[in-house]
Design an enzyme around this catalytic site. Structure first.
Site, PDB file in Angstrom:
ATOM      1  N   ILE D 203      15.651 -88.678 -46.448  1.00 31.25           N
ATOM      2  CA  ILE D 203      14.304 -88.117 -46.475  1.00 31.25           C
ATOM      3  C   ILE D 203      13.890 -87.928 -47.916  1.00 31.25           C
ATOM      4  O   ILE D 203      14.632 -87.367 -48.727  1.00 31.25           O
ATOM      5  CB  ILE D 203      14.294 -86.752 -45.746  1.00 31.25           C
ATOM      6  CG1 ILE D 203      14.668 -86.941 -44.278  1.00 31.25           C
ATOM      7  CG2 ILE D 203      12.931 -86.070 -45.886  1.00 31.25           C
ATOM      8  CD1 ILE D 203      15.191 -85.694 -43.613  1.00 31.25           C
ATOM      9  N   LYS D 204      12.682 -88.410 -48.219  1.00 28.77           N
ATOM     10  CA  LYS D 204      12.157 -88.263 -49.570  1.00 28.77           C
ATOM     11  C   LYS D 204      10.945 -87.347 -49.508  1.00 28.77           C
ATOM     12  O   LYS D 204       9.994 -87.614 -48.760  1.00 28.77           O
ATOM     13  CB  LYS D 204      11.747 -89.642 -50.091  1.00 28.77           C
ATOM     14  CG  LYS D 204      11.233 -89.643 -51.507  1.00 28.77           C
ATOM     15  CD  LYS D 204      10.620 -91.003 -51.830  1.00 28.77           C
ATOM     16  CE  LYS D 204       9.777 -90.962 -53.082  1.00 28.77           C
ATOM     17  NZ  LYS D 204       8.901 -92.157 -53.189  1.00 28.77           N
ATOM     18  N   VAL D 205      10.987 -86.251 -50.273  1.00 23.45           N
ATOM     19  CA  VAL D 205       9.840 -85.342 -50.330  1.00 23.45           C
ATOM     20  C   VAL D 205       9.477 -85.076 -51.786  1.00 23.45           C
ATOM     21  O   VAL D 205      10.232 -85.404 -52.699  1.00 23.45           O
ATOM     22  CB  VAL D 205      10.131 -83.995 -49.631  1.00 23.45           C
ATOM     23  CG1 VAL D 205      10.229 -84.164 -48.117  1.00 23.45           C
ATOM     24  CG2 VAL D 205      11.393 -83.358 -50.179  1.00 23.45           C
TER      25      VAL D 205
END
Lengths: 305, 305, 305, 305, 305
Positions: D203-205
């Site tokens: 997951i990239k935030v």
């Protein structure tokens, strides 16, 4: 869930959680729940030997409901049968006993040197009937063996995708081996190994004798001093042949025999580290009360009692 | 990535980058990473010869995890096996060693003059198990050879689309050739060429003898003075037969033999410009420490040490 | 299997034995096994309200394994959650608790007058994860309700073919009804009936108030003197609306409330003939030991103790 | 393979060995191999902001080969880009750097209040290009968010079947939240949780600020005293929101900023237990030597040096 | 084949030899064969502007055979047109001129702020008509642009599999940009880049003006001092935007203009490193002899004469 069951599930790392769930349902059912041992009731004899040869010794067994009841009352882990028998009771006994749909069957209406079975059910059937898995027979030794290997390969790929357990009956038979060779120790081990390589989760083989069928094998058994003199030795060897005990191997009792002899066999399976039995004719051809009593004795042996 | 690896990849101009990536994973793995040489551990002997003949000489090898560990610890480029063996370790050893799923297999439970293998896995299996490629055996010389050529054609088409490497075991056998002819130099070269023409990225053949099987071939070998007297000569010729060295050709060691003899063979493969070896029985039938020591000696030879 | 379970299964005559088997697995699990009552742990709050609002009150609940453990230790009948939460524990807890894959989900990152949910899982996912069934939310009252009815229709058709149980969360919401109307007795009954007509096996609704939303309905409630003054009355009416009690109707507890108040509600559900509860925030937002104690009190009430 | 990598793989129990293999390839690549940390080079800025805004500050970056070289030379774990950029170098750099095909993209040629992206690649493309996984952006907060959730659901199901890794860029944006809310701590945690529930492996935030966007969330953050004052606190919270640290969460650096400021951010990510960074504009908009030096400083921080 | 053509083919490393073959056929055709330059005759004006506006200025052009003849006689590299025009001459002129099937088309029978085109042909059509490739228009700037990006993504995937060349007409238009912005230098570069990222082999854009449409872009153009004052400068920039010149970018002439003005534009394209022109109305709206003479002048310029 028992630690033994969890350990067994850990052997199946390439299977999805659906298949593990159904394997757990099998292993956590009945009198042997959580012991890592299995006793399964298989009733494909009617298709194989004809109904009279199968059920006349105990006429209530003509009724398909009889076998569901027998498996449930005796505390078996599962009941395995062809499509028709399962369809005839699956609603009535839904949720009471794990079911295994036997996906191929054979009859004795031809006398083939090289047998094959007919595919008589589907993965979709197994799902709509609520089965935990599918069963399939291969005949290593038959000239049609590769056709059967290819059939179960395709069926197993589909079954695993949908979370079902794959049970292979690996019964050496055909022109490639002698009659005596069908239960030879080298051939039984070979048959168990082939089933494991085909991706079986559970492998059913016949109890092996001390006979060695193949000359090339005999040299190795003798040179390496593989112990095969007792039944327990031979069971241990067959289990070793199935990925060193990391696949569930169960044994079939064969034709109806005397009770004492049968129980002695069970002790041999237990002592050799076998995972249990498929008990067909030795159970459903006896009156129900007697069959239940016998099955419970068998389960007691597997529980080490 | 080494220049040699890049040069090898340049030979496969009709393959997509996915296949090149997996080929690079193979070539850049283990002790021979980047040398353009390969040592692969294949374990389909259990299916082919039976488990006792395969694993009794070194019982830990009954356990499917053993072979993953052996390939990893010895620094092999890849481990090749049938479905069951790969399924039994693919999660535990994920990412540690390139895997090749052997998609067809054979047993010795019939004595066929014209052998074929059973298809026992799929391209989808190879992808879900994280394999770099698929392996397939053809038997040039068998009357079923064209059926096998057609099977691998269809499988290779699918495999290449998904970026997998195609490895063909090309083993001449069958009523079309003599027993001696199975390793004849003309037949080995012929077998390597057919595999290349079928679209193999990697070709596995047996070490050729100086025997010439086909009369029509003999005339040419003699007229053109093709050197075949030393093993290196013969390896050089087989490599030439596989697109003049623009396809990876590796050699199988055959039955377990003495260490000195085996290492002499490896030097012959190296001197003839072979790309490496598939070492099955000569590795997993020895105790692990000994097998690793032997494999490292083999790799040292390939590295020119 | 209990007689009550068998009686419940008899209501689902158009479903195949596979669906009945999975329904039986639900009904024969945990502390309420065989009572015909169900307590299910649902954890889709993280998606719906955000993780901090859901799990900060009890931080161990951020870990997806926590909810499997809670459901198992408390003796719940099943654990229901979105794809990610189930994927994160399905292997580790395979076979220990029936799973329901919530196939659609909603977040609070837009303030819609007419809500719909996103489809976030598939029937194939449910099968590969070993679930007994799938869950789906509809919002009767939203202008998108027909789209949701059509989605669950198609999904339910597929799920039933594969033997899965269909659980519909029927939550009135949207521009068609007032805020108060969302839990009005007429609307709750209406919502339960629509879910039943859409083919749900299990229907989850909110606890109804005595408010009546629709004027046309009010006339009938008054004319016919339908009793709705006590919670038990209202539960009885909602159950009646769902095929006169021939579909399983369970009730959700809503936001975390005081223990006494919650247990009083449970007694109302029991007295009105409801089939049980879905207890989310009231369980996983408490410390685990406390949650288990509370869930056991609830189960005791459902067992009539 | 490092113990940390093996531990990380153990979190993904519902994925097949193929996906685990590709995840291992990512984690065992480059300067951070085996540390459990990742630095990925993403270059979708040309599509998003236009080529001049993206590459004019460092003109060699117009050439698609530049980014492969930068990722390889800097020792990144992977290079992520849209179809065209990957097609333009996948053969030349096959096997040298794990690739992630960005499957959807957005441009700035409309000024939408509620953005969505266009699907610009397929799982089949990822396989033919030899990628380890696919990337996909969702915009929680957009009125089109459910459409995006449904797109990635279907794509992820297909990708996982073929053994690919699923990376979700979860970027809150749209009419449902304020501009400031796009990086609010509550919204970032929410976005990470949604991506995890949708089945993302990675997951990239964006890096969160201490702003809290939603009133209902604020009450919980204050009541529970969730620490959010330092960047490390906020990173720790976001990681917690993604299944209590059992999913890989990496952070994007945003617009090109000063080096000191950037490195301070990296220390915050490291101290908060983040798994690494996606560094786009801060790397490819600098001269290559400078970018490599900066990326190595970043990797040194992640290695705890 | 010329070295220039070979060099151009080397840019397309992820395409199969079939696509390279068709690309080579285009590049090695007509007067510009082997120069790396292209002049293509496109005739989709009848669909776009109506037949009278398109063909009345030169009535023989109503006949579909006319355009095949014109392209062949003038020595063009290819002829591009919608389905009907190609079907009307493909047999008669089979093998005489490479064909490009325009797969989508637009008419002026609605006055949309946000245009899209209709899909009017298929990859299968292109193959049965013997085309070297397919053409597709996208309108970056339209609110329907993502729909068009998704259409060409799917079509391009199919076309490439079958070995066809993908030509994208990237024409900024729609409510996202001003009328003047349609040919602004920043927008033209952006449009070329998007087409390249979508996987185009050949990109067709309009000749850019020195206008800059987007404020965010203007800052970069000014800060970095990107030269855009001459046509050659702007062409050079657009080519750079399309993967630094590693994708073929050709320019359309727009409405019929004076000959001197047109030739001046051609010199600008040549000097800026453009790969050629698509010349529609400026050729087929002139008498044939005159058109041929003009096209030859254009080709002479591209040949550097």
């Amino acid at each position: 869930m028992s630690e033994i069951t969890q350990k067994i599930l850990s052997w199946y790392g390439s299977d999805n959680p659906g298949t593990l769930t159904n394997l757990a349902r099998l292993l956590e059912q009945g009198s042997l729940a959580g012991t890592g041992k299995l006793v399964i009731l298989p009733v494909d004899q009617g298709f194989e030997h004809g109904p009279a040869r199968s059920f006349a010794p105990n006429p209530p067994a003509y009724d398909p409901r009889y076998h569901f009841q027998l498996a449930i009352e005796a505390g078996c882990n599962a009941y395995a049968a062809p499509l028709g028998f399962l369809e005839a009771g699956a609603r009535e006994f839904a949720g009471q006993i794990p079911l295994i749909l036997k996906l191929n069957d054979h009859d004795l209406l031809q006398n083939e040197a090289d047998p094959i079975q007919a595919i008589t059910g589907s993965v979709a059937d197994a799902l709509r009937l609520g089965c935990v898995g599918i069963g399939f027979t291969i005949y290593p030794g038959s000239s049609y063996r590769f056709e059967m290997y290819e059939q179960i390969r395709a069926i197993a790929e589909e079954a695993k995708q949908y979370g079902l357990v794959v049970v292979i009956w690996s019964y050496p038979r055909g022109s490639g081996i002698s009659k005596q060779g069908e239960t030879a120790i080298d051939i039984c081990g070979y048959a168990a190994h082939i089933a494991a390589q085909l991706g079986a989760h559970i492998i059913k083989v016949k109890l092996p004798t001390a006979h060695i069928e193949q000359e090339a094998a005999r040299k190795v058994y003798e040179k390496e001093g593989i112990p095969i003199s007792t039944l327990a030795d031979r069971v241990r060897h067959v289990v070793q042949c199935a990925f060193d005990g990391r696949r569930i191997v169960i044994f079939s009792g064969g034709p109806a025999i005397g009770e004492a002899e049968l129980l002695e066999e069970i002790r041999g399976i237990r002592d050799g580290g076998g995972f249990g039995s498929i008990i067909g004719r030795n159970s459903f051809q006896r009156p129900k009360a007697e069959a239940i009593r016998l099955l419970q004795q068998i389960m007691n042996i597997y529980r080490g009692q």
